[in-house]
Design an enzyme around this catalytic site. Sequence first.
Site, mmCIF file in Angstrom:
data_model
loop_
_atom_site.group_PDB
_atom_site.id
_atom_site.type_symbol
_atom_site.label_atom_id
_atom_site.label_comp_id
_atom_site.label_asym_id
_atom_site.label_seq_id
_atom_site.Cartn_x
_atom_site.Cartn_y
_atom_site.Cartn_z
ATOM 1 N N TYR A 1 -50.428 75.888 -44.865
ATOM 2 C CA TYR A 1 -50.234 75.694 -43.955
ATOM 3 C C TYR A 1 -50.430 76.263 -42.825
ATOM 4 C CZ TYR A 1 -49.074 71.196 -46.082
ATOM 5 O OH TYR A 1 -48.895 69.804 -46.338
ATOM 6 N N LYS B 1 -49.636 76.260 -59.202
ATOM 7 C CA LYS B 1 -50.556 76.579 -60.459
ATOM 8 C C LYS B 1 -51.300 77.950 -60.800
ATOM 9 C CE LYS B 1 -54.152 73.536 -60.563
ATOM 10 N NZ LYS B 1 -54.191 72.898 -61.294
ATOM 11 N N ASP C 1 -50.236 70.127 -60.967
ATOM 12 C CA ASP C 1 -50.759 68.726 -61.214
ATOM 13 C C ASP C 1 -49.992 67.906 -62.801
ATOM 14 O OD1 ASP C 1 -51.657 70.881 -63.206
ATOM 15 O OD2 ASP C 1 -53.687 70.042 -63.199
ATOM 16 N N ASP D 1 -44.793 68.601 -50.260
ATOM 17 C CA ASP D 1 -45.530 68.246 -49.218
ATOM 18 C C ASP D 1 -46.197 66.585 -50.245
ATOM 19 O OD1 ASP D 1 -46.124 66.369 -47.142
ATOM 20 O OD2 ASP D 1 -48.084 67.898 -46.054
ATOM 21 N N ASP E 1 -43.950 63.290 -51.658
ATOM 22 C CA ASP E 1 -44.565 61.697 -50.859
ATOM 23 C C ASP E 1 -44.561 60.846 -51.911
ATOM 24 O OD1 ASP E 1 -44.656 62.323 -47.802
ATOM 25 O OD2 ASP E 1 -46.386 61.417 -47.967
HETATM 26 C C1 COI Z 1 -47.515 68.768 -40.370
HETATM 27 C C2 COI Z 1 -46.759 67.722 -41.387
HETATM 28 C C3 COI Z 1 -47.252 66.566 -40.610
HETATM 29 C C4 COI Z 1 -46.493 68.121 -42.586
HETATM 30 C C5 COI Z 1 -45.890 66.562 -43.545
HETATM 31 O O1 COI Z 1 -46.811 65.647 -43.641
HETATM 32 C C6 COI Z 1 -45.211 67.033 -43.912
HETATM 33 O O2 COI Z 1 -44.340 67.986 -43.751
HETATM 34 O O3 COI Z 1 -44.367 66.144 -44.431
HETATM 35 MG MG MG Z 2 -45.418 64.763 -45.221
#
Ligand code: COI
Ligand code: MG
Length: 369
Positions: free
Chosen positions: A142, A193, A226, A250, A254
């Site tokens: 990032y 990885k 992965d 990140d 999720d």
């Molecule tokens: C900079 C964010 C939009 C990135 C993200 O998805 C997060 O930090 O969870």
């Molecule tokens: Mg995120």
Amino acid sequence: MSTKKLLILPGDGIGPEVMREVARVAAWLSRRRGITFDISEDLVGGASLAEYGVPIREEVVQKAREADAVLFGSVGDPKWAHVGFDKRPEVAILKLRQELGLFANLRPAKVFDALVDASTLKPDVVRGLDIMIVRETVGGIYFGEPRGIETLPDGERRGINTEVYTTREIERVARVAFDLARKRQNSVCSVEKCNVMESGLLWKEVVTDLHAREYSDVTLSHMLADNCAMQLVRNPRQFDVIVTGNLFGDILSDLASMLTGSLGMLPSATLGAVHSDGRRPALYEPIHGSAPDIAGRGIANPIAQILSFAMLLRYSFSMLAEADMIEKAVAAVLATGLRTADIMSEGMARVGTDVMGDAIVRELDKLQG
Ligand SMILES: CC(C)CC(=O)C(=O)O
Ligand SMILES: [Mg+2]
Ligand SMILES: NC(=O)C1=CN([C@@H]2O[C@H](COP(=O)(O)OP(=O)(O)OC[C@H]3O[C@@H](n4cnc5c(N)ncnc54)[C@H](O)[C@@H]3O)[C@@H](O)[C@H]2O)C=CC1
């Protein structure tokens, strides 16, 4: 105890909607437990772009530096998709993480008993599940250089991002993971990885060295990212603490949120290094974004934002009793069958953001007695 300085940055989309419910919890703390904060609120993201032409003002970054803790909502708004990359609403959170040195993002994926049926996995697989993902947040792809979009002599364009990690960056986040593991199930899985990325190879080496030098009492394993995504769905119980880089963390968090029922359930704490005066910069935010697809409809789940506030009370303000009460109130409300749309299942009562917030405050009243 001196009044704690709390900076609230609701942001865009559902950010202000779910933050409103935190304000009710804060008002309850003042009313029923005599706890008040020195609260200031400001604009970030698209909301700041609209008012000031920038995703975050220097003045707000300074306020964040001076605050005892920052409670962040979420940023991002499709209406700003046309602006240059460095002016997008998302810059607000990236800049705060960088400027405050918030390198360790703790993302707990904990399954509430009442929600085992809401999980994407079978109830028996997720009952009692409690995973802590520690995501590095100021390095990696990032932020690495070079980056950008360039046009080659033949007119072809190419987009460039670079994954960069230094020994120091890896070691400090791994240390956070090992320290957390010692207070939990004593096990860390380091994820990268290393089969295809040099940054991953260095990551594995540094974590292994640190473990041998200082944390040999903690069980350490390594996994390719992965495979980790697959293992989280196959058998999430094998994990205690996962430590990983910015991008993998990140994505994997999720993914892990769906084990708990919804992205709307996962809070987070992002911590910096302890300063010489004992202060530790910290920002708390749900792991979800601004959810433009449901913004303005009053249906967003406020629980991730409310649990982020509970984490703030626990980690930054040492208000353990109050943090416990909020978590218990959330569990109790879920046990009564109230559900926002994202965690709805058969036989439950579907409610909006405000009714969920209201129910949590009423449950706090009961717990207080
Ligand atoms: C900079 C964010 C939009 C990135 C993200 O998805 C997060 O930090 O969870
Ligand atoms: Mg995120
Ligand atoms: N830290 C931050 O401020 C973050 C900002 N974003 C930004 O948010 C914007 C939207 O990104 P998306 O990819 O759509 O991710 P998102 O996390 O905003 O939403 C993904 C999906 O989950 C649902 N969802 C998220 N939070 C929810 C909640 N509390 N209750 C119920 N449902 C919920 C949304 O409706 C959507 O269907 C983008 O601009 C993105 O860059 C994304 C992640 C983190």
